[in-house]
Design a protein around this motif. Structure first.
Motif, short mmCIF file in Angstrom:
data_model
loop_
_atom_site.label_atom_id
_atom_site.label_comp_id
_atom_site.label_asym_id
_atom_site.label_seq_id
_atom_site.Cartn_x
_atom_site.Cartn_y
_atom_site.Cartn_z
N TYR A 1 -4.89 -7.59 9.67
CA TYR A 1 -4.58 -6.79 8.49
C TYR A 1 -4.85 -5.31 8.76
O TYR A 1 -5.61 -4.95 9.65
CB TYR A 1 -5.38 -7.27 7.28
N ASP A 2 -4.17 -4.47 7.98
CA ASP A 2 -4.42 -3.04 8.06
C ASP A 2 -4.62 -2.51 6.63
O ASP A 2 -4.60 -3.28 5.67
CB ASP A 2 -3.29 -2.31 8.79
N ASN A 3 -4.82 -1.22 6.53
CA ASN A 3 -5.09 -0.59 5.24
C ASN A 3 -3.97 -0.86 4.25
O ASN A 3 -4.22 -1.12 3.06
CB ASN A 3 -5.29 0.91 5.44
N ASN A 4 -2.71 -0.80 4.69
CA ASN A 4 -1.58 -1.02 3.79
C ASN A 4 -1.57 -2.44 3.24
O ASN A 4 -1.36 -2.64 2.04
CB ASN A 4 -0.26 -0.73 4.50
N ILE A 5 -1.76 -3.42 4.10
CA ILE A 5 -1.78 -4.81 3.67
C ILE A 5 -2.93 -5.03 2.69
O ILE A 5 -2.76 -5.66 1.64
CB ILE A 5 -1.91 -5.76 4.87
N LEU A 6 -4.10 -4.49 3.01
CA LEU A 6 -5.26 -4.63 2.14
C LEU A 6 -5.00 -4.00 0.78
O LEU A 6 -5.33 -4.59 -0.26
CB LEU A 6 -6.49 -4.01 2.80
N SER A 7 -4.37 -2.86 0.75
CA SER A 7 -4.06 -2.19 -0.52
C SER A 7 -3.10 -3.00 -1.37
O SER A 7 -3.27 -3.10 -2.59
CB SER A 7 -3.49 -0.79 -0.26
N VAL A 8 -2.09 -3.58 -0.75
CA VAL A 8 -1.12 -4.41 -1.48
C VAL A 8 -1.82 -5.63 -2.07
O VAL A 8 -1.63 -5.96 -3.25
CB VAL A 8 0.05 -4.83 -0.56
N LYS A 9 -2.64 -6.28 -1.25
CA LYS A 9 -3.35 -7.48 -1.73
C LYS A 9 -4.31 -7.14 -2.86
O LYS A 9 -4.42 -7.86 -3.85
CB LYS A 9 -4.11 -8.15 -0.57
N GLU A 10 -5.00 -6.01 -2.73
CA GLU A 10 -5.95 -5.59 -3.77
C GLU A 10 -5.21 -5.28 -5.06
O GLU A 10 -5.65 -5.65 -6.15
CB GLU A 10 -6.74 -4.36 -3.28
N SER A 11 -4.06 -4.64 -4.96
CA SER A 11 -3.26 -4.33 -6.15
C SER A 11 -2.80 -5.59 -6.86
O SER A 11 -2.82 -5.66 -8.10
CB SER A 11 -2.04 -3.49 -5.77
N LYS A 12 -2.40 -6.60 -6.10
CA LYS A 12 -1.97 -7.86 -6.70
C LYS A 12 -3.12 -8.55 -7.41
O LYS A 12 -2.96 -9.06 -8.53
CB LYS A 12 -1.37 -8.79 -5.64
N LEU A 13 -4.30 -8.56 -6.78
CA LEU A 13 -5.47 -9.16 -7.42
C LEU A 13 -5.83 -8.40 -8.70
O LEU A 13 -6.11 -9.01 -9.74
CB LEU A 13 -6.66 -9.16 -6.46
N ARG A 14 -5.81 -7.09 -8.62
CA ARG A 14 -6.13 -6.25 -9.78
C ARG A 14 -5.16 -6.53 -10.93
O ARG A 14 -5.56 -6.68 -12.08
CB ARG A 14 -6.07 -4.78 -9.36
N GLU A 15 -3.88 -6.60 -10.59
CA GLU A 15 -2.85 -6.86 -11.60
C GLU A 15 -3.06 -8.23 -12.26
O GLU A 15 -2.97 -8.34 -13.49
CB GLU A 15 -1.47 -6.81 -10.94
N ASN A 16 -3.37 -9.23 -11.46
CA ASN A 16 -3.61 -10.57 -12.01
C ASN A 16 -4.82 -10.58 -12.95
O ASN A 16 -4.80 -11.25 -13.99
CB ASN A 16 -3.82 -11.59 -10.89
N ILE A 17 -5.84 -9.84 -12.60
CA ILE A 17 -7.04 -9.77 -13.44
C ILE A 17 -6.71 -9.09 -14.77
O ILE A 17 -7.10 -9.56 -15.84
CB ILE A 17 -8.17 -9.02 -12.71
#
Length: 83
Positions: free
Chosen positions: A25-41
């Motif tokens: 993983y890189d920073n971009n992948i991590l940011s996308v995954k974090e955004s999806k988790l945040r959105e779901n919450i």
């Protein structure tokens, strides 16, 4: 539903699994995954506002740990390539 929000209770491997990150993983992948988790919450109406905020804070801390881990891995990989 109970979720442990103490970041110290998780290993980096567990955080990687939580974010569903690939091995490289890189920073971009991590940011996308974090955004999806945040959105779901934020979309989950069963979670009260205070818990949402605490969970988002947990995600930010986890992301920071994973970014630090990623930076360390990148440095090690670069050093190996230079040799």
């Amino acid at each position: 539903m109970s979720f442990d929000l103490n970041i110290d209770n998780y290993t980096k491997k567990e955080l990687i699994d939580m974010f569903d990150l690939p091995p490289n993983y890189d920073n971009n992948i991590l940011s996308v995954k974090e955004s999806k988790l945040r959105e779901n919450i934020m979309k989950n109406n069963e979670i009260n506002h205070e818990t949402q905020q605490k969970t988002i804070s947990f995600l930010v801390k986890a992301k920071t740990i994973l970014l630090n881990n990623y930076s360390g891995n990148q440095k090690n990989n670069t050093e190996l390539q230079d040799k």
